[in-house]
Motif scaffolding. Structure first.
Motif, mmCIF file in Angstrom:
data_model
loop_
_atom_site.group_PDB
_atom_site.id
_atom_site.type_symbol
_atom_site.label_atom_id
_atom_site.label_comp_id
_atom_site.label_asym_id
_atom_site.label_seq_id
_atom_site.Cartn_x
_atom_site.Cartn_y
_atom_site.Cartn_z
ATOM 1 N N PHE A 43 33.616 39.854 10.607
ATOM 2 C CA PHE A 43 33.432 39.933 9.162
ATOM 3 C C PHE A 43 34.721 39.643 8.410
ATOM 4 N N GLN A 44 34.535 39.318 7.139
ATOM 5 C CA GLN A 44 35.685 38.970 6.301
ATOM 6 C C GLN A 44 36.702 40.109 6.235
ATOM 7 N N THR A 45 36.223 41.307 5.882
ATOM 8 C CA THR A 45 37.106 42.464 6.008
ATOM 9 C C THR A 45 36.878 42.997 7.410
ATOM 10 N N PRO A 47 36.735 27.133 -2.162
ATOM 11 C CA PRO A 47 37.249 28.146 -3.085
ATOM 12 C C PRO A 47 36.436 29.437 -3.020
ATOM 13 N N ASN A 48 36.933 30.469 -3.636
ATOM 14 C CA ASN A 48 36.218 31.746 -3.666
ATOM 15 C C ASN A 48 34.823 31.547 -4.244
ATOM 16 N N GLY A 49 33.857 32.171 -3.603
ATOM 17 C CA GLY A 49 32.489 32.080 -4.107
ATOM 18 C C GLY A 49 31.793 30.792 -3.736
ATOM 19 N N ALA A 50 32.386 30.019 -2.836
ATOM 20 C CA ALA A 50 31.790 28.741 -2.459
ATOM 21 C C ALA A 50 30.528 28.927 -1.623
ATOM 22 N N GLY A 51 30.385 30.116 -1.044
ATOM 23 C CA GLY A 51 29.207 30.353 -0.209
ATOM 24 C C GLY A 51 29.515 30.383 1.272
ATOM 25 N N LYS A 52 30.787 30.480 1.612
ATOM 26 C CA LYS A 52 31.178 30.454 3.025
ATOM 27 C C LYS A 52 30.621 31.666 3.775
ATOM 28 N N THR A 53 30.825 32.836 3.185
ATOM 29 C CA THR A 53 30.332 34.037 3.852
ATOM 30 C C THR A 53 28.804 34.044 3.890
ATOM 31 N N THR A 54 28.197 33.582 2.808
ATOM 32 C CA THR A 54 26.730 33.520 2.777
ATOM 33 C C THR A 54 26.205 32.601 3.879
ATOM 34 N N PHE A 55 26.936 31.536 4.139
ATOM 35 C CA PHE A 55 26.596 30.611 5.221
ATOM 36 C C PHE A 55 26.505 31.363 6.560
ATOM 37 N N ASP A 68 35.143 34.929 10.074
ATOM 38 C CA ASP A 68 35.325 34.894 8.628
ATOM 39 C C ASP A 68 36.725 35.408 8.302
ATOM 40 N N GLU A 69 37.596 34.514 7.913
ATOM 41 C CA GLU A 69 38.984 34.823 7.574
ATOM 42 C C GLU A 69 39.667 35.685 8.633
ATOM 43 N N PRO A 70 39.872 35.103 9.814
ATOM 44 C CA PRO A 70 40.454 35.894 10.907
ATOM 45 C C PRO A 70 41.930 36.228 10.732
ATOM 46 N N SER A 80 19.098 32.095 -2.627
ATOM 47 C CA SER A 80 19.142 32.473 -4.035
ATOM 48 C C SER A 80 19.204 33.986 -4.154
ATOM 49 N N PHE A 81 20.184 34.464 -4.897
ATOM 50 C CA PHE A 81 20.246 35.893 -5.215
ATOM 51 C C PHE A 81 19.764 36.053 -6.648
ATOM 52 N N ASP A 82 18.531 36.434 -6.808
ATOM 53 C CA ASP A 82 17.952 36.599 -8.146
ATOM 54 C C ASP A 82 18.202 35.381 -9.023
ATOM 55 N N GLY A 83 17.955 34.217 -8.493
ATOM 56 C CA GLY A 83 18.092 33.010 -9.301
ATOM 57 C C GLY A 83 19.462 32.360 -9.213
ATOM 58 N N PHE A 84 20.438 33.087 -8.720
ATOM 59 C CA PHE A 84 21.762 32.479 -8.548
ATOM 60 C C PHE A 84 21.851 31.883 -7.148
ATOM 61 N N TYR A 85 22.141 30.600 -7.077
ATOM 62 C CA TYR A 85 22.143 29.939 -5.777
ATOM 63 C C TYR A 85 23.525 29.994 -5.126
ATOM 64 N N ALA A 86 23.621 30.798 -4.046
ATOM 65 C CA ALA A 86 24.884 30.885 -3.316
ATOM 66 C C ALA A 86 24.999 29.703 -2.350
ATOM 67 N N LEU A 87 23.866 29.200 -1.883
ATOM 68 C CA LEU A 87 23.833 27.987 -1.064
ATOM 69 C C LEU A 87 22.725 27.088 -1.620
HETATM 70 N N1 LIG Z 1 24.235 40.043 -1.917
HETATM 71 C C1 LIG Z 1 24.570 39.266 -2.967
HETATM 72 N N2 LIG Z 1 23.968 39.427 -4.150
HETATM 73 C C2 LIG Z 1 24.278 38.639 -5.213
HETATM 74 N N3 LIG Z 1 25.207 37.677 -5.174
HETATM 75 C C3 LIG Z 1 25.851 37.466 -4.012
HETATM 76 C C4 LIG Z 1 25.576 38.250 -2.856
HETATM 77 N N4 LIG Z 1 26.367 37.812 -1.843
HETATM 78 C C5 LIG Z 1 27.109 36.814 -2.362
HETATM 79 N N5 LIG Z 1 26.806 36.595 -3.654
HETATM 80 C C6 LIG Z 1 27.366 35.559 -4.506
HETATM 81 O O1 LIG Z 1 27.235 34.345 -3.839
HETATM 82 C C7 LIG Z 1 28.383 33.541 -4.048
HETATM 83 C C8 LIG Z 1 28.947 33.101 -2.734
HETATM 84 O O2 LIG Z 1 29.481 34.225 -2.084
HETATM 85 P P1 LIG Z 1 30.244 34.157 -0.694
HETATM 86 O O3 LIG Z 1 30.608 35.539 -0.353
HETATM 87 O O4 LIG Z 1 29.419 33.416 0.266
HETATM 88 O O5 LIG Z 1 31.538 33.333 -1.056
HETATM 89 P P2 LIG Z 1 32.779 32.976 -0.143
HETATM 90 O O6 LIG Z 1 32.848 31.505 -0.071
HETATM 91 O O7 LIG Z 1 32.717 33.702 1.130
HETATM 92 O O8 LIG Z 1 33.981 33.502 -1.027
HETATM 93 P P3 LIG Z 1 35.331 34.218 -0.595
HETATM 94 O O9 LIG Z 1 36.295 33.124 -0.276
HETATM 95 O O10 LIG Z 1 35.744 34.953 -1.819
HETATM 96 O O11 LIG Z 1 35.033 35.091 0.541
HETATM 97 C C9 LIG Z 1 29.360 34.367 -4.862
HETATM 98 O O12 LIG Z 1 29.291 33.946 -6.197
HETATM 99 C C10 LIG Z 1 28.845 35.773 -4.725
HETATM 100 O O13 LIG Z 1 29.104 36.505 -5.897
#
Ligand SMILES: Nc1ncnc2c1ncn2[C@@H]1O[C@H](COP(=O)(O)OP(=O)(O)OP(=O)(O)O)[C@@H](O)[C@H]1O
Ligand SMILES: [Mg+2]
Lengths: 248, 380
Positions: A86-88, A39-47, A171-173, A14-21
């Motif tokens: 990393f993604q970038t 899709p974008n924002g699915a949480g892949k990178t957070t994983f 991450d996105e090689p 959770s990022f300040d109440g927003f659940y990325a996973l």
């Molecule tokens: N450090 C952070 N603080 C707040 N929100 C974050 C943080 N990192 C990620 N998020 C949010 O968590 C959600 C998931 O992000 P993540 O980067 O994991 O997505 P993703 O699947 O990798 O997307 P993409 O395909 O665009 O790379 C997004 O809505 C993002 O805005």
């Protein structure tokens, strides 16, 4: 038979109440290659952030070979054999290609050893092998910062392989690579499969198809479904959240 | 040309050791001795800032600690400085009758020599380790080092009974080997010592910035997080260079103190530590020649301007800093090695002509030859 190498159980971030996973549970079997789409924002990178120690899970456990990774430092996780691209593409801009790889390949990662020990011959050979594999040999003396995007991408991948990790998280090689380079990256990943456990996150469907490994779909921080790409693509939920919008 | 390049350092050293003392007045020579002492601090800052990306605004702490160490030794070992109860005279003013314990080591010349670099190094190690371990980076690192500087400043400034407070310690009237430290003979010796120690400091910094350890420092500066993910713990690396820089600043402060004749808490003023950073920025960070140029040039300029128009110096310094940061982001040395001089001359039409392609206008076939032999991009 199959040995679970890495396991996430009910992981939430959770990022300040927003659940990325949200309550994500996932297993990595030793030697498998897992493609992750979503899709974008699915949480892949957070994983990946959760596995590599960049982000501490709000809830849940992450274990690697039966050992918890939660709270372990990034460098320790890396030394335990989990490497990440990393993604970038992130490379050390002010070091040459050769020095970037020599740093990554260094068998002992402490300050004293870098100061006193010369790099072993075997490590040097590995650097040269990798450099020619990814076509960067002519750029050995070039500052990484002045490479093109695709070259940086490959240097990042090569650096990761040079670290000799057991688990590679990519991450996105192939973002920003040409078709030919993409093919070659797929080849590289396939050659790593078996000895290594690999997670590939990609948006490029051609590439995912080319890899031909099982696909995991993430959506809104949750696991939607798993299976071969063709089956996954038929799943109505997947079509709705992901493929329906991108495959017009 | 190669031979010449290898000889340059020796030539410079010979000039500094033999030519400058012959042509400069005692007064000027002493000033140059101070500049060279400050150049050691500039090298130290380049090691941590230019190479490792740690912008410390608190190097004055270590500089002053080195200065105090030297001054305490001289004060204790000069008979004329001692008061009635056998301890330095200034203590009488504050009713102190017994030498504070931390003065004891400075009775010994050997302990003093060790302490003037080891105490700053130790303080740097403790402060640095705590900061780095807690992952304090960037601007926060700069702010904390400045805050530490203020703590040290106020401590030294307020402790008359321990260290003579804001008066500092005067070394000009002390003696060393029977010679007055403020005498011109003694100052010539200090000048020579400084000229010899500056290259030593240079070599120390070069040791840490080349090779794989140096690569690691640059990697930390470029992308510390990525460095961690490659399996390295940046904390020991940063702590080591911060310790080395602290020790070098201590030596620099000691050399500066004996040549100016006084050490005071003003060495730990906020502005002085910022000036140190400016020398490095002006000279060129990320190279080891740049900071030396910067320290000597800026301080020489300061002397010239201050002698003529004292109230103008701060404006000149500020202007110089802005000028360099805007027009020469790599500093004077970086601008010079980056081909700055050539393009500067070119804008006046007096550049050397590049001799890459011979007579291209007259002989088109030579151009074709070049094109056909140019290696094609092999990134595929
Ligand atoms: N450090 C952070 N603080 C707040 N929100 C974050 C943080 N990192 C990620 N998020 C949010 O968590 C959600 C998931 O992000 P993540 O980067 O994991 O997505 P993703 O699947 O990798 O997307 P993409 O395909 O665009 O790379 C997004 O809505 C993002 O805005
Ligand atoms: Mg992502």
């Amino acid at each position: 038979m199959a040995e679970t190498l890495l396991e996430l159980t009910d992981v939430s971030v959770s990022f300040d109440g927003f659940y990325a996973l949200t309550d994500l549970s996932l297993k990595l079997i030793k030697g498998e290659v897992k493609s992750i789409i979503g899709p974008n924002g699915a949480g892949k990178t957070t994983f990946l952030d959760v596995i590599t120690g960049k982000v501490r899970p709000t809830k849940g456990t992450v274990t690697y070979r039966g050992q918890s990774l939660v709270g372990m430092s990034e460098q320790k996780i890396s030394r335990n054999g989990i490497g990440r691209k990393f993604q970038t593409p992130r490379v050390f801009d002010n070091l040459t290609v050769l020095r970037n790889l020599e740093l990554a390949v260094s068998p002992r990662k402490n300050a004293l050893s870098l100061m006193l020990d010369p790099l072993p011959m075997a490590a040097k050979d590995e650097v040269h092998r990798l450099m020619s594999y990814v076509g960067l040999a002519p750029f050995a003396g070039t500052q990484a910062g002045s490479l093109s995007h695709g070259q940086k991408q490959w240097l990042a991948i090569a650096s990761l392989v040079a670290q000799a990790p057991e688990v590679l998280l990519l991450d996105e090689p192939v973002a920003g690579l040409t078709d030919e380079e993409t093919l070659r990256t797929a080849e590289l990943i396939k050659s790593l499969a078996g000895d290594h456990t690999v997670v590939v996150i990609e948006h490029d469907m051609e590439f995912i198809r080319d890899l031909d490994f099982d696909v995991t779909v993430l959506h809104q921080g949750q696991l939607l479904t798993e299976g071969p790409l063709d089956e996954v693509k038929k799943d109505p939920r997947v079509i709705e959240v992901y493929l329906g919008t991108t495959e017009d | 040309m190669k031979l010449f390049k290898r000889l340059v350092p020796w030539i410079l050293l010979a000039i500094a050791l033999f030519v400058l003392p012959a042509i400069l007045s005692d007064f000027r020579l002493n000033l140059f001795g101070r500049y060279f002492a400050l150049a050691i601090t500039a090298l130290a800052i380049d090691l941590i800032w230019g190479y490792t990306g740690l912008l410390s605004l608190g190097q004055g702490i270590f500089f002053a600690l080195g200065g105090y160490a030297a001054a305490m030794y001289l004060t204790l070992n000069t008979p004329s400085q001692q008061g009635g109860n056998g301890i330095p005279k200034f203590f009488e003013n504050f009713g102190v009758s017994e030498l504070p314990f931390f003065w004891q080591p400075f009775n010994s010349p050997f302990l003093t020599l060790a302490c003037l670099s080891l105490i700053p190094a130790l303080v740097a190690g403790v402060v640095g380790y705590l900061i780095f371990r807690n992952r304090i980076k960037g601007v926060y690192f700069s702010i904390i080092t400045q805050a530490a500087l203020m703590v040290f400043f106020h401590f030294f400034n307020g402790q008359q009974k321990l260290i003579n407070g804001s008066n500092g310690l005067t070394t000009n009237t002390t003696e060393l080997y029977g010679l007055l430290v403020g005498s011109s003979d003694m100052k010539l010796w200090f000048y020579r010592l400084t000229v010899l120690l500056l290259p030593v400091a240079f070599l120390i910094c070069r040791y840490f910035t080349t090779g794989r350890f140096g690569d690691a420092l640059i990697a930390i500066r470029d992308d510390e997080q990525r460095f961690r993910f490659a399996g390295f713990n940046p904390v020991p690396f940063k702590t080591i260079v911060f310790i080395v820089a602290g020790g070098l600043c201590g030596v620099s402060g000691a050399l500066y103190t004996v040549q100016t004749g006084i050490v005071s808490p003003q060495f730990m003023s906020i502005s002085f530590s910022i000036e140190m950073v400016i020398w490095v920025a002006v000279g060129g960070r990320g190279s080891l020649v740049g900071p030396i140029i910067g320290a000597v040039l800026v301080n020489y300029l300061q002397s010239l301007v201050s002698e003529a128009l004292p109230e103008l110096w701060l404006f000149v310094q500020g202007g110089l800093f802005i000028f360099v940061v805007v027009l020469m982001p790599d500093g004077i040395y970086g601008w010079f090695t980056g081909g700055g001089l050539r393009s500067f001359l070119a804008s006046f039409g007096i550049a050397q002509k590049a001799r890459t392609y011979p007579k291209i206008d007259e002989q088109i076939e030579s151009l074709q030859e070049v094109v056909s032999t140019t290696p094609t991009d092999s990134s595929a």
